[in-house]
Design a protein around this motif. Sequence first.
Motif, PDB file in Angstrom:
ATOM      1  N   LYS A 185       0.827  -1.208   0.000  1.00 18.72           N
ATOM      2  CA  LYS A 185       0.000   0.000   0.000  1.00 18.72           C
ATOM      3  C   LYS A 185       0.862   1.260   0.000  1.00 18.72           C
ATOM      4  O   LYS A 185       0.500   2.268   0.606  1.00 18.72           O
ATOM      5  CB  LYS A 185      -0.940  -0.004   1.210  1.00 18.72           C
ATOM      6  N   ARG A 186       1.981   1.194  -0.678  1.00 21.46           N
ATOM      7  CA  ARG A 186       2.830   2.377  -0.807  1.00 21.46           C
ATOM      8  C   ARG A 186       2.110   3.452  -1.624  1.00 21.46           C
ATOM      9  O   ARG A 186       1.196   3.145  -2.403  1.00 21.46           O
ATOM     10  CB  ARG A 186       4.152   2.015  -1.478  1.00 21.46           C
ATOM     11  N   ASN A 187       2.555   4.695  -1.469  1.00 22.50           N
ATOM     12  CA  ASN A 187       1.927   5.801  -2.195  1.00 22.50           C
ATOM     13  C   ASN A 187       2.963   6.683  -2.890  1.00 22.50           C
ATOM     14  O   ASN A 187       2.730   7.867  -3.123  1.00 22.50           O
ATOM     15  CB  ASN A 187       1.080   6.649  -1.239  1.00 22.50           C
ATOM     16  N   ASP A 188       4.122   6.080  -3.220  1.00 22.62           N
ATOM     17  CA  ASP A 188       5.222   6.867  -3.774  1.00 22.62           C
ATOM     18  C   ASP A 188       5.552   6.521  -5.222  1.00 22.62           C
ATOM     19  O   ASP A 188       6.575   6.948  -5.753  1.00 22.62           O
ATOM     20  CB  ASP A 188       6.479   6.678  -2.917  1.00 22.62           C
ATOM     21  N   GLY A 189       4.685   5.726  -5.869  1.00 21.79           N
ATOM     22  CA  GLY A 189       4.938   5.353  -7.253  1.00 21.79           C
ATOM     23  C   GLY A 189       5.894   4.196  -7.418  1.00 21.79           C
ATOM     24  O   GLY A 189       6.189   3.776  -8.543  1.00 21.79           O
ATOM     25  N   TYR A 190       6.401   3.657  -6.317  1.00 18.61           N
ATOM     26  CA  TYR A 190       7.350   2.539  -6.387  1.00 18.61           C
ATOM     27  C   TYR A 190       6.608   1.264  -6.752  1.00 18.61           C
ATOM     28  O   TYR A 190       5.522   0.985  -6.238  1.00 18.61           O
ATOM     29  CB  TYR A 190       8.059   2.379  -5.048  1.00 18.61           C
ATOM     30  N   GLY A 191       7.211   0.460  -7.622  1.00 19.40           N
ATOM     31  CA  GLY A 191       6.558  -0.776  -8.045  1.00 19.40           C
ATOM     32  C   GLY A 191       5.271  -0.464  -8.795  1.00 19.40           C
ATOM     33  O   GLY A 191       5.255   0.322  -9.741  1.00 19.40           O
TER      34      GLY A 191
ATOM     35  N   SER B  73       0.536   3.794  -6.814  1.00 16.53           N
ATOM     36  CA  SER B  73       0.243   5.100  -7.404  1.00 16.53           C
ATOM     37  C   SER B  73       0.843   6.199  -6.542  1.00 16.53           C
ATOM     38  O   SER B  73       0.993   6.041  -5.320  1.00 16.53           O
ATOM     39  CB  SER B  73      -1.267   5.301  -7.529  1.00 16.53           C
ATOM     40  N   TYR B  74       1.191   7.313  -7.174  1.00 19.69           N
ATOM     41  CA  TYR B  74       1.747   8.457  -6.452  1.00 19.69           C
ATOM     42  C   TYR B  74       0.576   9.329  -6.007  1.00 19.69           C
ATOM     43  O   TYR B  74      -0.088   9.962  -6.818  1.00 19.69           O
ATOM     44  CB  TYR B  74       2.701   9.243  -7.356  1.00 19.69           C
ATOM     45  N   ARG B  75       0.318   9.370  -4.709  1.00 19.70           N
ATOM     46  CA  ARG B  75      -0.848  10.070  -4.176  1.00 19.70           C
ATOM     47  C   ARG B  75      -0.599  10.414  -2.724  1.00 19.70           C
ATOM     48  O   ARG B  75       0.403  10.012  -2.133  1.00 19.70           O
ATOM     49  CB  ARG B  75      -2.098   9.191  -4.290  1.00 19.70           C
TER      50      ARG B  75
ATOM     51  N   TYR C 151      -1.203   6.035   8.717  1.00 20.94           N
ATOM     52  CA  TYR C 151      -1.348   6.493   7.338  1.00 20.94           C
ATOM     53  C   TYR C 151       0.022   7.029   6.929  1.00 20.94           C
ATOM     54  O   TYR C 151       0.213   8.223   6.780  1.00 20.94           O
ATOM     55  CB  TYR C 151      -2.432   7.557   7.238  1.00 20.94           C
ATOM     56  N   ALA C 152       0.951   6.116   6.748  1.00 20.96           N
ATOM     57  CA  ALA C 152       2.337   6.495   6.494  1.00 20.96           C
ATOM     58  C   ALA C 152       2.499   7.024   5.071  1.00 20.96           C
ATOM     59  O   ALA C 152       1.920   6.499   4.122  1.00 20.96           O
ATOM     60  CB  ALA C 152       3.256   5.308   6.713  1.00 20.96           C
ATOM     61  N   ASP C 153       3.286   8.069   4.952  1.00 23.42           N
ATOM     62  CA  ASP C 153       3.577   8.675   3.657  1.00 23.42           C
ATOM     63  C   ASP C 153       4.924   8.183   3.175  1.00 23.42           C
ATOM     64  O   ASP C 153       5.965   8.534   3.743  1.00 23.42           O
ATOM     65  CB  ASP C 153       3.554  10.198   3.787  1.00 23.42           C
ATOM     66  N   TRP C 154       4.969   7.354   2.133  1.00 25.52           N
ATOM     67  CA  TRP C 154       6.201   6.772   1.624  1.00 25.52           C
ATOM     68  C   TRP C 154       6.958   7.734   0.706  1.00 25.52           C
ATOM     69  O   TRP C 154       8.089   7.458   0.322  1.00 25.52           O
ATOM     70  CB  TRP C 154       5.904   5.493   0.835  1.00 25.52           C
TER      71      TRP C 154
END
Length: 266
Positions: free
Chosen positions: A220-226, A229-231, A262-265
């Motif tokens: 559930k990353r949010n940094d576009g990795y893999g 999505s970047y959000r 709700y960690a921000d990666w």
Amino acid sequence: VAQQPLVTVGPNVQVSKSRSEFSHNEVLLAADRTYAKNLIGCTMAFSPQQNKIVTIAYISNDGGKNWDFAVTNDAGILSGDPSCTFGPDGKAYFIALERSSTANDRVVVYRSTDYGKTWSPATTLASSAPSADRPYVIVDQTNGKYAGRVYVYGQIAQRTVDGEFAGMSLAVWRSLDNGVSFNGPIGRLRDKSFAYHLANSVVLSDGTLVCLIAELDSQKRNDGYGNSSYRKADVQNGTLKVVTSTDGGESLTTGVKVSDMYADWR
């Protein structure tokens, strides 16, 4: 209405004056519970002469007005993630990651018996190599059964019987002789889809060791990795937990949830 006591803020003091040409970051500070004017600070620093990152501890015995270089770990190709603290009766501890070669990290411990003036050679913690991350050191300074016990808390790599990487686990080492030697580690494995981000540990007044962990869902990353999505961090993707030891670091309890994260990666 009774007048509230004033908080006086003193002038800025450069702790790293003896290494002023170094660039410092990731700093921690600890105070001696018995003699409050004894302080120890530890940091990562880039050494331009050696062209690498090292770890350093500085000490003050006058409440932070003056500081002296105490000890460094610069033996490997780099050093990182330092932690430092005082124990009773003049004891002080400084730990760090030492990278001896590419992808080969270990946790090393330095100890002092004279408030940080002189230091022992580095001791390597068992099973901390070849991969370790973000260790912390703390001492039981209660009057209880485990008084004086030294704990190191971090995470280490696990391997299958075929030697393949099987993820990271949290690990706790304990010393019964003021940091001369360490037993352990004991640990807890993580779920394969989760990542650990460790925070510091504390010892409660009854001698209970409490370790704080952020357990994050890497799916559930949010940094576009893999494939992520970047959000913004608008989806619950982790859990803040604590694990404890009530028997002097010989075993760990089941993790207890503190809150959702709700960690921000990014």
